[in-house]
Scaffold this motif. Structure first.
Motif, PDB file in Angstrom:
ATOM      1  N   ARG A  30      17.318  -0.675  -8.835  1.00  0.00           N
ATOM      2  CA  ARG A  30      16.381  -0.852  -9.942  1.00  0.00           C
ATOM      3  C   ARG A  30      17.076  -1.282 -11.224  1.00  0.00           C
ATOM      4  NH1 ARG A  30      16.532   3.349 -13.589  1.00  0.00           N
ATOM      5  NH2 ARG A  30      17.715   5.194 -12.949  1.00  0.00           N
ATOM      6  N   CYS A  31      18.403  -1.258 -11.229  1.00  0.00           N
ATOM      7  CA  CYS A  31      19.156  -1.531 -12.457  1.00  0.00           C
ATOM      8  C   CYS A  31      19.718  -2.944 -12.513  1.00  0.00           C
ATOM      9  CB  CYS A  31      20.306  -0.523 -12.589  1.00  0.00           C
ATOM     10  SG  CYS A  31      19.787   1.198 -12.502  1.00  0.00           S
ATOM     11  N   ASN A 163      29.714  -9.681 -27.234  1.00  0.00           N
ATOM     12  CA  ASN A 163      29.260 -10.745 -26.339  1.00  0.00           C
ATOM     13  C   ASN A 163      27.782 -11.089 -26.533  1.00  0.00           C
ATOM     14  OD1 ASN A 163      31.792 -10.878 -25.153  1.00  0.00           O
ATOM     15  ND2 ASN A 163      31.265  -9.500 -23.475  1.00  0.00           N
ATOM     16  N   GLU A 164      27.141 -10.466 -27.523  1.00  0.00           N
ATOM     17  CA  GLU A 164      25.692 -10.648 -27.743  1.00  0.00           C
ATOM     18  C   GLU A 164      24.916 -10.317 -26.461  1.00  0.00           C
ATOM     19  OE1 GLU A 164      24.030 -11.168 -30.398  1.00  0.00           O
ATOM     20  OE2 GLU A 164      25.506 -11.869 -31.872  1.00  0.00           O
ATOM     21  N   ALA A 165      25.333  -9.237 -25.820  1.00  0.00           N
ATOM     22  CA  ALA A 165      24.722  -8.858 -24.540  1.00  0.00           C
ATOM     23  C   ALA A 165      24.247  -7.413 -24.586  1.00  0.00           C
ATOM     24  CB  ALA A 165      25.720  -9.052 -23.397  1.00  0.00           C
ATOM     25  N   GLY A 170      17.669  -8.056 -26.319  1.00  0.00           N
ATOM     26  CA  GLY A 170      16.705  -7.674 -25.296  1.00  0.00           C
ATOM     27  C   GLY A 170      17.306  -7.234 -23.980  1.00  0.00           C
ATOM     28  N   GLU A 171      18.599  -6.929 -23.970  1.00  0.00           N
ATOM     29  CA  GLU A 171      19.255  -6.501 -22.735  1.00  0.00           C
ATOM     30  C   GLU A 171      19.118  -4.986 -22.543  1.00  0.00           C
ATOM     31  OE1 GLU A 171      20.417  -8.372 -20.487  1.00  0.00           O
ATOM     32  OE2 GLU A 171      20.878 -10.294 -21.431  1.00  0.00           O
ATOM     33  N   GLU A 172      19.085  -4.588 -21.287  1.00  0.00           N
ATOM     34  CA  GLU A 172      19.058  -3.171 -20.929  1.00  0.00           C
ATOM     35  C   GLU A 172      20.413  -2.815 -20.336  1.00  0.00           C
ATOM     36  OE1 GLU A 172      16.176  -0.045 -18.457  1.00  0.00           O
ATOM     37  OE2 GLU A 172      15.838  -2.220 -18.361  1.00  0.00           O
ATOM     38  N   LEU A 173      21.080  -1.832 -20.940  1.00  0.00           N
ATOM     39  CA  LEU A 173      22.438  -1.476 -20.546  1.00  0.00           C
ATOM     40  C   LEU A 173      22.457  -0.260 -19.624  1.00  0.00           C
ATOM     41  CD1 LEU A 173      24.276  -1.847 -23.986  1.00  0.00           C
ATOM     42  CD2 LEU A 173      24.188  -3.497 -22.120  1.00  0.00           C
ATOM     43  N   THR A 235      24.569  -5.154 -17.795  1.00  0.00           N
ATOM     44  CA  THR A 235      23.196  -5.391 -18.192  1.00  0.00           C
ATOM     45  C   THR A 235      22.391  -5.730 -16.949  1.00  0.00           C
ATOM     46  OG1 THR A 235      23.311  -7.797 -18.485  1.00  0.00           O
ATOM     47  CG2 THR A 235      24.079  -6.421 -20.322  1.00  0.00           C
ATOM     48  N   LYS A 236      21.103  -5.485 -17.009  1.00  0.00           N
ATOM     49  CA  LYS A 236      20.250  -5.746 -15.848  1.00  0.00           C
ATOM     50  C   LYS A 236      20.257  -7.219 -15.469  1.00  0.00           C
ATOM     51  CE  LYS A 236      15.767  -4.517 -13.891  1.00  0.00           C
ATOM     52  NZ  LYS A 236      14.553  -3.700 -14.075  1.00  0.00           N
TER      53      LYS A 236
END
Length: 288
Positions: A30-31, A163-165, A170-173, A235-236
């Motif tokens: 799920r990740c 890294n703008e990540a 909008g990233e999910e860590l 990130t996902k």
């Protein structure tokens, strides 16, 4: 007293099965980003690179035409399966039909295989048009003779921001942690003084939900050589799990084996790291 009374003693058989301690669900599926219904041996993941705008310096100039950077990664599918045979006489001797428990155990094994495939993609070689891509040293945090510390967590967070990540884009860590890593956190006064840990982690001995910007995922399956454990943060969107066939189970009579019951389970999956900037490897000291 009759010394033969023991002949009348009976043996009681269990009417169910207790599954030993084990991970039964995939914790990482799920990740990551799903890529379902792949047909064939592999599927490309097309990447679009970063553009650079130019300052317009004159009136009535031509419309610029700048090439858009493109690159490709590939999700390669591999088959996984498991199977067993149940003799009809076995069921009679056990006084219970274990077929459904066999299926349950096989599904758990295939779910663990999903995590293993994803973990391999974290730190492994990503297949690209230009060849195999390694996770660069710049995305790795050295063990430094210490376990999981506040400094390492902050360094990981910094790398995603640089890294703008991170969440600003909008990233999910996510981040994995082992039992020893959790113990390291509990033993670190810089971390246990935090309000969240004081109110939650110290009570439950576990991390639930988000903390320090990451969703924490427990796993004992990341690489470990007896002295060093490799944890991963990602990130996902940085990792893809491709599926050619979801877990499928089959139970039926096998005419080639005296019509005894054959139990079988299979799946076709593959995973690839799409962007190195969205995965960090954290080496931590971890003894046996």
């Amino acid at each position: 007293m009759s010394f033969q009374i023991t002949e009348a003693f009976i043996q009681q058989f269990a009417d169910n099965f207790k599954h030993v301690a084990q991970q039964t669900q995939s914790r990482l599926e799920r990740c990551v980003t799903p890529e379902p219904n792949i047909v064939g041996m592999s599927k490309s993941v097309n990447r679009m690179g970063q553009r650079t705008a130019q300052r317009r310096t004159q009136r009535h100039a031509d419309t610029p035409i700048n090439d858009q950077p493109h690159s490709t990664r590939f999700v390669d599918l591999f088959d996984w399966d498991d199977g067993d045979m149940l003799d009809d006489q076995d069921k009679i001797r056990m006084l219970v039909d274990p077929t459904s428990d066999y299926v349950k155990a096989m599904v758990a094994a295939l779910n663990r295989a999903k995590d293993d495939v994803i973990i391999e993609a974290f730190g492994g070689v990503s297949r690209a048009t230009a060849g195999g891509i390694l996770l660069p040293t710049s995305q790795k945090i050295a063990v430094g003779g210490s376990g999981l510390t506040k400094a390492k967590i902050l360094q990981t967070r910094k790398m995603f921001r640089k890294n703008e990540a991170d969440n600003h884009n909008g990233e999910e860590l996510f981040i994995t942690y082992s039992a020893q890593a959790a113990a390291d956190i509990l033993a670190d006064p810089q971390l246990t003084s935090a309000d969240y840990l004081a109110g939650k982690f110290l009570q439950d001995g576990d991390i639930e939900g988000k903390w320090m910007g990451f969703t924490w995922i427990p796993s004992e399956r990341t690489p470990w050589d007896g002295a060093t454990r490799r944890l991963y943060a990602w990130t996902k969107s940085g990792v893809v799990l491709g599926t050619g066939q979801e877990i499928k189970t089959k139970v039926g009579e096998d005419p080639s084996k005296a019509f005894n019951t054959r139990v079988y389970a299979k799946q076709s999956i593959g995973s690839v790291r799409v962007e190195e900037e969205k995965v960090v490897e954290i080496a931590v000291a971890e003894a046996a």
